[in-house]
Design a protein around this motif. Structure first.
Motif, PDB file in Angstrom:
ATOM      1  N   LYS A 201       2.134  20.304  13.649  1.00  0.00           N
ATOM      2  CA  LYS A 201       1.076  20.848  14.644  1.00  0.00           C
ATOM      3  C   LYS A 201      -0.115  21.478  13.669  1.00  0.00           C
ATOM      4  CE  LYS A 201       0.227  24.088  18.226  1.00  0.00           C
ATOM      5  NZ  LYS A 201      -1.071  24.378  17.768  1.00  0.00           N
ATOM      6  N   GLU A 202       0.298  22.160  12.550  1.00  0.00           N
ATOM      7  CA  GLU A 202      -0.772  22.719  11.645  1.00  0.00           C
ATOM      8  C   GLU A 202      -1.595  21.442  11.175  1.00  0.00           C
ATOM      9  OE1 GLU A 202       1.089  24.743   8.491  1.00  0.00           O
ATOM     10  OE2 GLU A 202       1.960  26.091   9.863  1.00  0.00           O
ATOM     11  N   VAL A 203      -0.970  20.426  10.782  1.00  0.00           N
ATOM     12  CA  VAL A 203      -1.796  19.334   9.838  1.00  0.00           C
ATOM     13  C   VAL A 203      -2.512  18.838  11.134  1.00  0.00           C
ATOM     14  CG1 VAL A 203      -1.395  16.946   8.943  1.00  0.00           C
ATOM     15  CG2 VAL A 203       0.050  18.736   8.270  1.00  0.00           C
ATOM     16  N   HIS A 204      -1.911  18.556  12.511  1.00  0.00           N
ATOM     17  CA  HIS A 204      -2.705  17.927  13.325  1.00  0.00           C
ATOM     18  C   HIS A 204      -3.816  18.843  14.044  1.00  0.00           C
ATOM     19  CE1 HIS A 204      -3.630  16.056  17.509  1.00  0.00           C
ATOM     20  NE2 HIS A 204      -3.206  15.102  16.895  1.00  0.00           N
ATOM     21  N   ASP A 205      -3.773  19.997  13.955  1.00  0.00           N
ATOM     22  CA  ASP A 205      -4.613  20.949  14.325  1.00  0.00           C
ATOM     23  C   ASP A 205      -5.986  20.827  13.446  1.00  0.00           C
ATOM     24  OD1 ASP A 205      -3.226  21.686  16.579  1.00  0.00           O
ATOM     25  OD2 ASP A 205      -2.805  23.670  15.745  1.00  0.00           O
ATOM     26  N   ALA A 206      -5.582  20.679  11.990  1.00  0.00           N
ATOM     27  CA  ALA A 206      -6.570  20.678  11.071  1.00  0.00           C
ATOM     28  C   ALA A 206      -7.266  19.364  11.008  1.00  0.00           C
ATOM     29  CB  ALA A 206      -5.740  20.958   9.743  1.00  0.00           C
ATOM     30  N   HIS A 207      -6.642  18.381  11.227  1.00  0.00           N
ATOM     31  CA  HIS A 207      -7.458  16.982  10.963  1.00  0.00           C
ATOM     32  C   HIS A 207      -7.441  16.200  12.262  1.00  0.00           C
ATOM     33  CE1 HIS A 207      -6.983  17.697   6.624  1.00  0.00           C
ATOM     34  NE2 HIS A 207      -5.827  18.121   6.953  1.00  0.00           N
ATOM     35  N   GLY A 208      -6.841  16.528  13.203  1.00  0.00           N
ATOM     36  CA  GLY A 208      -6.862  15.758  14.571  1.00  0.00           C
ATOM     37  C   GLY A 208      -6.121  14.590  14.806  1.00  0.00           C
ATOM     38  N   ARG A 209      -5.478  14.060  13.541  1.00  0.00           N
ATOM     39  CA  ARG A 209      -4.674  12.844  13.588  1.00  0.00           C
ATOM     40  C   ARG A 209      -3.329  13.066  12.445  1.00  0.00           C
ATOM     41  NH1 ARG A 209      -7.395   9.065  14.603  1.00  0.00           N
ATOM     42  NH2 ARG A 209      -6.010   7.425  13.417  1.00  0.00           N
ATOM     43  N   ILE A 210      -2.470  12.139  12.753  1.00  0.00           N
ATOM     44  CA  ILE A 210      -1.459  12.158  11.561  1.00  0.00           C
ATOM     45  C   ILE A 210      -1.300  10.538  11.564  1.00  0.00           C
ATOM     46  CG2 ILE A 210       0.889  12.544  10.695  1.00  0.00           C
ATOM     47  CD1 ILE A 210       0.596  15.329  12.536  1.00  0.00           C
ATOM     48  N   ASP A 211      -1.669   9.814  10.584  1.00  0.00           N
ATOM     49  CA  ASP A 211      -1.488   8.332  10.474  1.00  0.00           C
ATOM     50  C   ASP A 211      -0.410   7.764   9.880  1.00  0.00           C
ATOM     51  OD1 ASP A 211      -4.182   7.460  11.675  1.00  0.00           O
ATOM     52  OD2 ASP A 211      -4.608   9.139  10.084  1.00  0.00           O
ATOM     53  N   LEU A 212      -0.023   8.619   8.937  1.00  0.00           N
ATOM     54  CA  LEU A 212       1.250   8.232   7.946  1.00  0.00           C
ATOM     55  C   LEU A 212       1.818   9.433   7.735  1.00  0.00           C
ATOM     56  CD1 LEU A 212       2.441   6.120   6.192  1.00  0.00           C
ATOM     57  CD2 LEU A 212       0.776   6.798   4.427  1.00  0.00           C
ATOM     58  N   LEU A 213       3.392   9.095   7.874  1.00  0.00           N
ATOM     59  CA  LEU A 213       4.070  10.249   7.376  1.00  0.00           C
ATOM     60  C   LEU A 213       5.152   9.460   5.984  1.00  0.00           C
ATOM     61  CD1 LEU A 213       6.293  12.822   7.496  1.00  0.00           C
ATOM     62  CD2 LEU A 213       7.725  11.630   9.199  1.00  0.00           C
ATOM     63  N   VAL A 214       5.263  10.163   5.139  1.00  0.00           N
ATOM     64  CA  VAL A 214       6.231   9.676   3.907  1.00  0.00           C
ATOM     65  C   VAL A 214       7.248  10.586   3.916  1.00  0.00           C
ATOM     66  CG1 VAL A 214       6.368   8.806   1.616  1.00  0.00           C
ATOM     67  CG2 VAL A 214       4.212   8.477   2.811  1.00  0.00           C
ATOM     68  N   ASN A 215       8.493  10.236   3.945  1.00  0.00           N
ATOM     69  CA  ASN A 215       9.761  10.891   3.986  1.00  0.00           C
ATOM     70  C   ASN A 215      10.126  10.623   2.593  1.00  0.00           C
ATOM     71  OD1 ASN A 215      10.121  12.278   6.693  1.00  0.00           O
ATOM     72  ND2 ASN A 215      10.347  10.200   7.349  1.00  0.00           N
ATOM     73  N   ASN A 216       9.798  11.713   1.646  1.00  0.00           N
ATOM     74  CA  ASN A 216      10.272  11.763   0.196  1.00  0.00           C
ATOM     75  C   ASN A 216      10.936  12.754  -0.343  1.00  0.00           C
ATOM     76  OD1 ASN A 216       9.730  10.219  -2.483  1.00  0.00           O
ATOM     77  ND2 ASN A 216       8.841  12.417  -2.743  1.00  0.00           N
ATOM     78  N   ALA A 217      10.997  13.842   0.169  1.00  0.00           N
ATOM     79  CA  ALA A 217      11.737  14.881  -0.077  1.00  0.00           C
ATOM     80  C   ALA A 217      13.139  14.886  -0.640  1.00  0.00           C
ATOM     81  CB  ALA A 217      11.438  16.168   0.737  1.00  0.00           C
ATOM     82  N   ALA A 218      13.831  15.201  -1.465  1.00  0.00           N
ATOM     83  CA  ALA A 218      15.197  14.949  -1.365  1.00  0.00           C
ATOM     84  C   ALA A 218      15.846  16.127  -2.292  1.00  0.00           C
ATOM     85  CB  ALA A 218      15.402  13.403  -2.100  1.00  0.00           C
ATOM     86  N   GLY A 219      17.105  16.082  -2.518  1.00  0.00           N
ATOM     87  CA  GLY A 219      17.745  16.819  -3.347  1.00  0.00           C
ATOM     88  C   GLY A 219      18.615  15.954  -4.299  1.00  0.00           C
ATOM     89  N   ASN A 220      18.470  16.301  -5.581  1.00  0.00           N
ATOM     90  CA  ASN A 220      19.271  15.323  -6.436  1.00  0.00           C
ATOM     91  C   ASN A 220      20.177  15.998  -7.573  1.00  0.00           C
ATOM     92  OD1 ASN A 220      17.987  12.788  -5.703  1.00  0.00           O
ATOM     93  ND2 ASN A 220      16.099  13.504  -6.521  1.00  0.00           N
TER      94      ASN A 220
END
Ligand code: NAP
Length: 277
Positions: A83-102
């Motif tokens: 929501k914060e990202v959308h409120d700030a920029h008005g759109r979300i074009d791409l999500l990259v799920n890269n976080a991981a525990g290794n």
């Protein structure tokens, strides 16, 4: 920024990406590549020192970047982040799920907490983030999701039961959500990198202080033998190799690609899969 840019500088201009774990290692390579192509990149992870350093390096190079602090295991926080990202920029074009525990750990002594932590970051986190951006992508008539998977679960990988199980789940999610959300113009793909010697990987190989160092944990030995003997293209991967693949999938060139998992590994896993002679 990528040393080998192959795409037009403004290819993704005006678009907004969230990259989880986007401030270090492979994630930073992805964030930098996308910023170089004109995207505003929001890097999302837990540690402010990672985020601040990465925002500074991308903006110093002329890119647009900001950050949001989030633990992807916390679903409520993930929903608020979207929501914060959308409120700030008005759109979300791409999500990259890269976080991981290794980390490497023998399964016989893997604690419930360690198991849960990796599954929650890699698999639950991927689902929470993807679900959280869905309403915005649906409302804007489409979007793209790219998750960072791996190849180790194609053949099994000792001491990585937790991560291989989680990434097998990420692959399954990629295919299932691609079908479920295609009607909304949302393309969902994954990339399976081969060995890329990030700080995260080096740490994963390093035993706790004071513990004996079995051969398998000897970072330099293990890495040197992989690179020389097991990668047909005879070099390590780089974070930018993965960044370029994400850029391709985010671009109009990827318009007819969904539910696919791209192996980007210099041929490493295929060579290992050869029957022994
Ligand atoms: P890395 O540098 O350790 O990256 C992990 C990132 O995830 C960090 O930026 C970390 O940032 C973030 N993170 C960890 N836990 C988090 C949480 N709970 N919430 C939010 N962010 C979290 O490792 P890497 O080598 O670049 O790996 C990146 C991705 O590629 C991973 O998905 C990994 O499984 C995959 N991969 C890597 C290789 C390789 O050889 N390097 C091979 C195959 C697949 P904070 O500490 O700031 O939270």
């Amino acid at each position: 920024m990528s040393p080998h840019p192959v795409f037009r500088d403004d290819l993704l201009a005006g678009q907004v990406a969230i990259v989880t774990g986007g401030a270090t290692g492979i994630g930073l390579g992805i964030s930098s590549t996308l910023a170089q192509l004109g995207m505003h990149v929001v890097m999302a992870s837990r540690k402010p020192e990672h985020l601040q350093r990465a925002v500074e390096s991308i903006t110093a190079a002329g890119g647009k970047a900001s950050s949001v602090q989030v633990d992807v295991r916390d679903q409520e926080r993930v929903v608020a982040m979207a929501k914060e990202v959308h409120d700030a920029h008005g759109r979300i074009d791409l999500l990259v799920n890269n976080a991981a525990g290794n980390f490497y750990a023998p399964s016989e002594t893997l604690s419930a907490n360690a198991w849960k932590s990796v599954i929650e970051i890699d698999l639950f986190g991927t689902f929470y983030c993807t679900q959280a951006v869905f309403p915005y992508m649906k409302a804007q008539g489409g979007g793209r999701v790219v998750s960072t998977s791996m190849t180790l679960h194609y053949r099994g990988w000792p001491l990585m039961a937790h991560a291989t199980a989680a990434k097998a789940g990420v692959d399954a999610l990629t295919k299932t959500l691609a079908l479920e959300w295609a009607d909304h113009g949302i393309r969902i793909n994954a990339i399976a990198p081969g060995p890329i010697p990030t700080e995260g990987v080096r740490k994963a190989f390093t035993p706790p202080p004071g513990a004996p160092v079995p051969d398998l944990f000897n970072v330099d030995k293990a890495m040197a033998s992989w690179a020389k003997g097991a990668i047909p293209l005879k070099r390590w991967g780089t974070p930018e190799d993965i960044g370029q693949m994400v850029a391709y999938l985010a671009s109009p060139a990827g318009d007819w690609i969904t539910g696919a998992i791209f192996v980007v590994d210099g041929g490493e896993w295929l060579a290992k899969a050869k029957p022994a002679s």
